[in-house]
Design an enzyme around this catalytic site. Sequence first.
Site, PDB file in Angstrom:
ATOM      1  N   ASP A 206       0.809  -1.213   0.000  1.00  0.00           N
ATOM      2  CA  ASP A 206       0.000   0.000   0.000  1.00  0.00           C
ATOM      3  C   ASP A 206       0.849   1.273   0.000  1.00  0.00           C
ATOM      4  OD1 ASP A 206      -2.422   1.484   0.306  1.00  0.00           O
ATOM      5  OD2 ASP A 206      -2.102   1.567   2.467  1.00  0.00           O
ATOM      6  N   GLU A 456       3.526  -7.986   7.257  1.00  0.00           N
ATOM      7  CA  GLU A 456       2.336  -8.699   6.810  1.00  0.00           C
ATOM      8  C   GLU A 456       2.629  -9.819   5.817  1.00  0.00           C
ATOM      9  OE1 GLU A 456      -1.042  -6.229   6.017  1.00  0.00           O
ATOM     10  OE2 GLU A 456      -0.877  -5.281   7.964  1.00  0.00           O
ATOM     11  N   TYR A 509      -6.777  -3.311  12.091  1.00  0.00           N
ATOM     12  CA  TYR A 509      -7.573  -2.102  11.841  1.00  0.00           C
ATOM     13  C   TYR A 509      -9.012  -2.283  12.303  1.00  0.00           C
ATOM     14  CZ  TYR A 509      -3.506  -0.257   9.609  1.00  0.00           C
ATOM     15  OH  TYR A 509      -2.239   0.208   9.408  1.00  0.00           O
ATOM     16  N   GLU A 545       0.521  -1.621  14.135  1.00  0.00           N
ATOM     17  CA  GLU A 545      -0.287  -0.733  13.288  1.00  0.00           C
ATOM     18  C   GLU A 545      -1.716  -0.699  13.787  1.00  0.00           C
ATOM     19  OE1 GLU A 545      -0.262  -1.456   9.035  1.00  0.00           O
ATOM     20  OE2 GLU A 545       1.917  -1.713   9.012  1.00  0.00           O
TER      21      GLU A 545
HETATM   22  C1  GCB Z   1      -1.435  -2.429   6.587  1.00  0.00           C
HETATM   23  C2  GCB Z   1      -0.110  -2.309   5.925  1.00  0.00           C
HETATM   24  C3  GCB Z   1       0.208  -0.873   5.522  1.00  0.00           C
HETATM   25  C4  GCB Z   1      -1.036  -0.204   4.967  1.00  0.00           C
HETATM   26  C5  GCB Z   1      -2.103  -0.193   6.038  1.00  0.00           C
HETATM   27  C6  GCB Z   1      -3.402   0.450   5.537  1.00  0.00           C
HETATM   28  O1  GCB Z   1      -1.728  -3.360   7.257  1.00  0.00           O
HETATM   29  O2  GCB Z   1       0.946  -2.834   6.676  1.00  0.00           O
HETATM   30  O3  GCB Z   1       1.227  -0.895   4.579  1.00  0.00           O
HETATM   31  O4  GCB Z   1      -0.789   1.085   4.506  1.00  0.00           O
HETATM   32  O5  GCB Z   1      -2.384  -1.494   6.425  1.00  0.00           O
HETATM   33  O6  GCB Z   1      -3.619   1.622   5.768  1.00  0.00           O
HETATM   34  O7  GCB Z   1      -4.165  -0.245   4.886  1.00  0.00           O
END
Ligand code: GCB
Length: 666
Positions: A206, A456, A509, A545
Amino acid sequence: MALSLFSAILGLYILHVSLALIILNKDVSTSRGMLYPRDSETREVRSLDGMWNFVPSDETNPTQGIRDQWYKDDLNKVREVIGMPVPASYNDITTEQSLRDHVGTVWYDRKFFVPRSWAKDQRVWLRFGSVHYEAFVWVNGELAVKHEMGHLPFEAEVTHLLKYGSENRITVMCDNALIQTTVPQGKISEVANDNGVSIVQSYSFDFFNYAGIHRSVHLYTTPKTFIEEVEINTDLANDNSLGYVYYTISVNGSAANEADNALYARVQLYNREGEQVANATSDAKLSGMLQVEKVKPWWPYLMHPDPGYLYELEIELHAANEELLDVYRLNVGIRTLSWTNTTFNINGKPVYFRGFGRHEDADVRGKGLDYALLTRDFNLLRWIGANAYRTSHYPYSEESMQFADRHGIMIIDECPSVDTENYNQALLGKHKSSLEQLIHRDRNHPSVVMWSIANEPRTQQMNADTYFQFVATFTRSLDSTRPITAAIAVPSSEDKAARYLDIVSFNRYNAWYSNPGRLDMITKRVIDEATAWHKKCNKPVIMSEYGADTLEGLHLQPSYVWSEEYQTDLFSRHFKAFDALRRQKWFIGEFVWNFADFKTAQTYTRVAGNKKGVFTRARQPKAVAHLLRKRYFALGREMDQCSFPDDLFTYIAEPSESGKHDSTDL
Ligand code: GCB
């Protein structure tokens, strides 16, 4: 008969498939030299940064320049060239979509002089801080060096290729193509367009696949016999009052006179005031130890009133007849790291990480090194009270590592393996090589406290187990003084790799990719997932994250996805989980995704890129930055008794009768 033929064919097929799935742990070639270029009384450094000539190849004919030997003459003789700044990604410099999204090779060249004095009795080296992804370099039409892997330096001796009395030409071909055996992986395909076909690069990670000469290009001289490598390790004793610096030096070349070949090093350590605090003469193996009384250990920011303390190590290489051959200086921070299955300690004191995932990313210059941006970023890190970041998802510039050393920012140093999948032999070799190059480059930085071997990776897949066992064992064999982690996103129940790590990091997330908008579905889930990881692996756990895309200036009450209020509320629910987890002791850190907004490939989930930044891409705070700042300083005060900045709280009203227990007084 037919049946037995069938089983024989089936047997062969199964054998073929299983052979394809067997991954062997083969050796990888190791890097040499690559000390950061520094002037000294025996060395001279010249920059080749500035404007270069540039021309992209045709996407459908990426090897034409090699076949037609474009490197044999000035590029402007074969094609019309444009000016291109170095260092910078080339993608966003022009107004052309075709260059922004160009797939395949591009060419750079420029002219330069070297002084006549350089012809005498020394060597000249050409060094690139990084070219993404693969580079071929010619000097005066001769191949000087090839290198595959973005974000990492490479160099070659060019003494014999240079003209000392007249002008020289350097030509670089850079290829940004990512395939299944590059690190990171990608796919190239031909897709029909309105006029025929387009070459399309796709990748699952990403961030935008910026390319070009991303970091500085240097020419530098060394004596014929010179200090090629320095490896430093440090230790503390007597309640951190006594420091030890262990050094090992490798030399390239030999003294002019055979009898003088028993080289030795004289090593001196200077404090910040420039006073000598220790000196030693090496043994014949060019290694030894310095002992520092009343040492000032290297501490992370806010963990000590004087963080990031650096000494200067001066190394003189001598021939047996005492002739001074070479001098190299580098900064050294004296600190210890240790870890258990519940803690991570620096100088014997438990650390709680409060940090960020980041990117090297900015408007116009992309991933190009920029001191103004670097300085602003470190000012923001200090302003917000962070003590760490992860170099997600690739090695950052050597200059940024020097900033981190000086500011006391702890680094989880990540190799460029992102979303690793389809494990195969060639990939393993390059993955290991990326770690070898990274550790070789960064092993002497006190700020580097952990290696991250992947972000990841698809660790639920077949072969992930063997693959990561090999990668982790290899990493440990190169450096046993730092723990290993990886940022994992598959559920703990499906993962096959975390058992090979020292510290488990997980990305999640909640209330964004899962249950968007449901702020009431964060706290318990974070606590449960961290706990599951600890139960499964019995190791310290970090949340590496969490976050929410947030459009600066979008305000919605009650909070709603993409608004500044939503990001603030989502962070706050995470803080609650982290505080519950901190009581468990084995939870050792929280890392926000992301420090700043950044560019990605084009897709309908991204509005001009990923907007999960706490800061905008222009490095201005979103509303949540003020909340995060209060938390990071509150954690610093609770754990390390740091003081609060004067402007941490804005005046609202007279404190209540109970005074100190005012709700703003965290
Ligand atoms: C993740 C990735 C990161 C992305 C992020 C996102 O898990 O490690 O590279 O930018 O999510 O914002 O989706």
